[in-house]
Design a protein around this motif. Structure first.
Motif, PDB file in Angstrom:
ATOM      1  N   LYS A  54       0.836  -1.209   0.000  1.00 15.58           N
ATOM      2  CA  LYS A  54       0.000   0.000   0.000  1.00 15.58           C
ATOM      3  C   LYS A  54       0.869   1.257   0.000  1.00 15.58           C
ATOM      4  O   LYS A  54       0.605   2.228  -0.722  1.00 15.58           O
ATOM      5  N   ASP A  55       1.937   1.235   0.803  1.00 13.59           N
ATOM      6  CA  ASP A  55       2.845   2.390   0.853  1.00 13.59           C
ATOM      7  C   ASP A  55       3.493   2.618  -0.511  1.00 13.59           C
ATOM      8  O   ASP A  55       3.644   3.766  -0.947  1.00 13.59           O
TER       9      ASP A  55
ATOM     10  N   ARG B 115       2.222   1.865  -3.437  1.00 16.55           N
ATOM     11  CA  ARG B 115       1.209   2.440  -4.322  1.00 16.55           C
ATOM     12  C   ARG B 115       0.927   3.899  -3.975  1.00 16.55           C
ATOM     13  O   ARG B 115       0.733   4.739  -4.861  1.00 16.55           O
ATOM     14  N   ASP B 116       0.910   4.213  -2.692  1.00 17.17           N
ATOM     15  CA  ASP B 116       0.673   5.598  -2.267  1.00 17.17           C
ATOM     16  C   ASP B 116       1.779   6.534  -2.742  1.00 17.17           C
ATOM     17  O   ASP B 116       1.551   7.731  -2.932  1.00 17.17           O
ATOM     18  N   ARG B 117       2.979   5.982  -2.920  1.00 13.41           N
ATOM     19  CA  ARG B 117       4.108   6.795  -3.396  1.00 13.41           C
ATOM     20  C   ARG B 117       4.094   6.947  -4.918  1.00 13.41           C
ATOM     21  O   ARG B 117       4.992   7.555  -5.491  1.00 13.41           O
ATOM     22  N   GLY B 118       3.081   6.405  -5.561  1.00  8.93           N
ATOM     23  CA  GLY B 118       2.894   6.622  -6.990  1.00  8.93           C
ATOM     24  C   GLY B 118       3.508   5.580  -7.893  1.00  8.93           C
ATOM     25  O   GLY B 118       3.537   5.758  -9.113  1.00  8.93           O
TER      26      GLY B 118
ATOM     27  N   SER C 290       1.976  -0.893 -10.033  1.00 11.68           N
ATOM     28  CA  SER C 290       2.027  -2.222  -9.415  1.00 11.68           C
ATOM     29  C   SER C 290       2.902  -3.186 -10.201  1.00 11.68           C
ATOM     30  O   SER C 290       3.600  -4.015  -9.615  1.00 11.68           O
TER      31      SER C 290
ATOM     32  N   GLN D  16      -4.811  -4.800  -8.582  1.00 12.58           N
ATOM     33  CA  GLN D  16      -4.389  -4.678  -7.182  1.00 12.58           C
ATOM     34  C   GLN D  16      -4.602  -5.992  -6.441  1.00 12.58           C
ATOM     35  O   GLN D  16      -3.728  -6.457  -5.703  1.00 12.58           O
TER      36      GLN D  16
ATOM     37  N   LEU E  63      -7.362   0.210   6.827  1.00 13.47           N
ATOM     38  CA  LEU E  63      -6.641   0.791   5.695  1.00 13.47           C
ATOM     39  C   LEU E  63      -7.570   1.481   4.698  1.00 13.47           C
ATOM     40  O   LEU E  63      -7.108   2.094   3.736  1.00 13.47           O
TER      41      LEU E  63
END
Length: 558
Positions: free
Chosen positions: A271-272, A274-277, A280, A349, A553
């Motif tokens: 998740k981190d 993906r959050d950083r852009g 996948s 995902q 989350l």
């Protein structure tokens, strides 16, 4: 104020000795010049940024140098070298075939070939990206390439040798340029940093070199980018932040999560990411490359296959020593499947998350992370084609001391856009005592009482207990009892524990002939092929831990 020049131009090689990572090839070219054994046509092949054009220019300059050094380098002082360095040499002609690839462009070269050198011994024609020439241009060039005047030398350069027609290849001496190693890049970048007065961490230069993927020109461009953003203080963190790369620290944390079978940590790390852009698929391929590097680092014989600095190799070897080779092979194979099926997946995902689940339990069908009740949907047994009909799994009659009980496992396939439940049967021999088989008489009521007793004394085995509550054994012939379980998680749970149930019941009944037959049925509302959403929703229903994690989350199913 002195005009700024990018490092890729400022530190472009001007001698054979300054060419990075091509020592053997440079030595061969110098020897050819020293012994005056020059071919009329050369083809330099290799990926971008490895020095093909630079070597062609140095070769052309050295051929006409009138005062070469003792080690075969151009002097850079004679009129020929000076005119070349000033960019006004009439003896060296360059053509970029990427933008000048027509027959008229080649005819212009053919016309120039007829003009002998005004000074010096040779006229050198350098054609870059020669594979871009049109078929008509190639054909117009063939005769001149095969029989040029004695004073003409052609140097062709290409990144795609396979696109060169055979008639051209057969007329050239072919030199294949190597990809530049991480060590060579780091060494050269350290030299550039020193010349520029920058502070540069070796770890940061290693990140830049890996990002450049074997191209020195790319490495110098990236170096300038990081140096500009950090004002000459090229630290590891500055390189990571500026280039937005997934460094080894992220993959080290993931490996720790896999080793500990800690699924929540693995999902949170993803998740981190993906959050950083990060994409996948980029994450999956990066993880696969990291595990591949661990694999080759496990053996001293294959350690040279790890393209990294000596410090990084040592660190990877230490980490690899704590990882089971069997897990690594399975993990790399799994990630390769994810890569192959990623584009076809309707829920990318979830596809990656299911892969992380399997990586956390690849060597253990019942990992500790699921001890609170989350049934291991993924099994390690090799999967067979998807079953479309109900499957009855029955044990053989216990009429001889040696017999087998059948165990079925269900594993989700990551292939394709959906997720299909696949069925495989594995026969497991029942362990027999060295003494005579016990044969105490018992009644159906005893079986029912002990069945409920197991349920009451094993509350932690939620899926198994839930199945046992719905499936009371029914007597078949006095010592054999049958139960029914729906295909999927319920059937999987009881079949995985069948040997344990047999032992528990036989010990309390004092009868080693007691058998349980399991008939696996398909519920009318249970599809034989589940979608990603159905599997995920089923997991949520069956696990309070997973439900809480999803809620915390704030995850959603696309």
């Amino acid at each position: 104020m002195e005009q700024y020049i990018v490092s890729a131009r400022k530190y472009r090689p001007s001698t054979f000795a300054s060419v990075v990572g091509q020592k053997t090839l440079a030595s061969t070219l110098k020897n050819a010049i020293a012994t005056d054994r020059l071919a009329h046509a050369y083809l330099f092949c290799g990926s971008r940024g490895v020095g093909k054009t630079s070597c062609a220019r140095i070769f052309a300059k050295t051929i006409n140098c009138t005062n070469r050094t003792a080690d075969g380098e151009p002097c850079n002082e004679c009129p020929s070298c000076k005119s070349f360095n000033d960019g006004n040499s009439m003896n060296i002609v360059e053509l970029d075939a990427a933008s000048h690839n027509g027959i008229d462009d080649i005819k212009n070269i053919v016309d120039q070939v007829q003009v002998p050198p005004t000074a010096g011994k040779y006229r050198v024609f350098i054609i870059d990206e020669v594979h871009m020439l049109s078929n008509a241009a190639f054909n117009a060039f063939l005769k001149t390439l095969e029989e040029p005047p004695s004073y003409v030398i052609f140097i062709l350069a290409t990144t795609e040798k396979h696109k060169i027609i055979p008639t051209i290849l057969s007329r050239c001496q072919i030199y294949d340029f190597n990809r530049i190693t991480i060590n060579d890049m780091v060494e050269h970048l350290s030299y550039v940093a020193q010349q520029e007065g920058y502070q540069a961490d070796k770890a940061a230069l290693n990140v830049i070199a890996r990002k450049a993927d074997g191209a020195m020109r790319d490495a110098l461009s990236i170096f300038d980018q990081v140096a500009a953003s950090s004002r000459g203080n090229i630290s590891y963190q500055a390189a990571i932040d500026n280039l937005n790369v997934l460094d080894s620290a992220t993959y080290n944390r993931l490996l720790d999560a896999f080793n500990a079978k800690n699924l929540p940590d693995a999902l949170l790390i993803y998740k981190d990411v993906r959050d950083r852009g990060f994409d996948s698929l980029f994450f999956v391929n990066g993880l696969a490359q990291y595990l591949r590097d661990l694999m080759v680092a496990q053996n001293q014989a294959t350690l040279p296959l790890l393209d990294a600095t000596d410090d990084v190799r040592t660190e990877m070897a230490q980490r690899a020593a704590a990882v089971e080779p069997k897990w690594l092979y399975g993990a790399i194979d799994l990630l390769n499947d994810v890569d192959l099926n990623y584009r076809a997946s309707s829920n990318k995902q979830l596809l990656v998350e299911l892969a992380l689940i399997r990586l956390c339990q690849l060597l253990s069908p019942l990992p500790k992370a699921y001890s609170k009740g989350l049934d291991p949907i993924v099994a390690n047994e090799p999967a067979q084609p998807a079953m479309q009909q109900p499957v009855a799994v029955q044990n053989q009659a216990a009429t001889a001391p040696a017999h087998h009980s059948q165990a079925a496992h269900f594993a989700p396939s990551l292939a394709g856009p959906g997720l299909s439940l696949r069925h495989s049967v594995k026969a497991t021999p029942r362990t027999e005592s060295a003494t005579a088989l016990r044969d105490k008489a018992f009644a159906a009521a005893d079986v029912e009482r002990l069945w409920r007793e197991y349920i009451d004394t094993h509350p932690g085995e939620r899926f198994l207990v839930a199945t046992m509550r719905k499936a009371t054994p029914q007597s078949a012939d006095g010592i054999r009892f049958a139960i029914e379980a729906e295909e999927g998680v319920m059937a999987n749970s009881v079949l995985q524990h069948l040997d344990v149930l047999h032992k528990w019941m036989r010990d309390r009944l004092e009868n080693d002939h007691f058998e349980i037959d399991v008939k696996v049925t398909v519920s009318p509302d249970s599809p034989s092929v589940w979608t990603d959403r159905q599997v995920f929703e089923h997991m949520l229903k069956k696990s309070e831990d997973l439900t809480a994690l999803v809620s915390r989350l704030k995850l959603t199913l696309d």
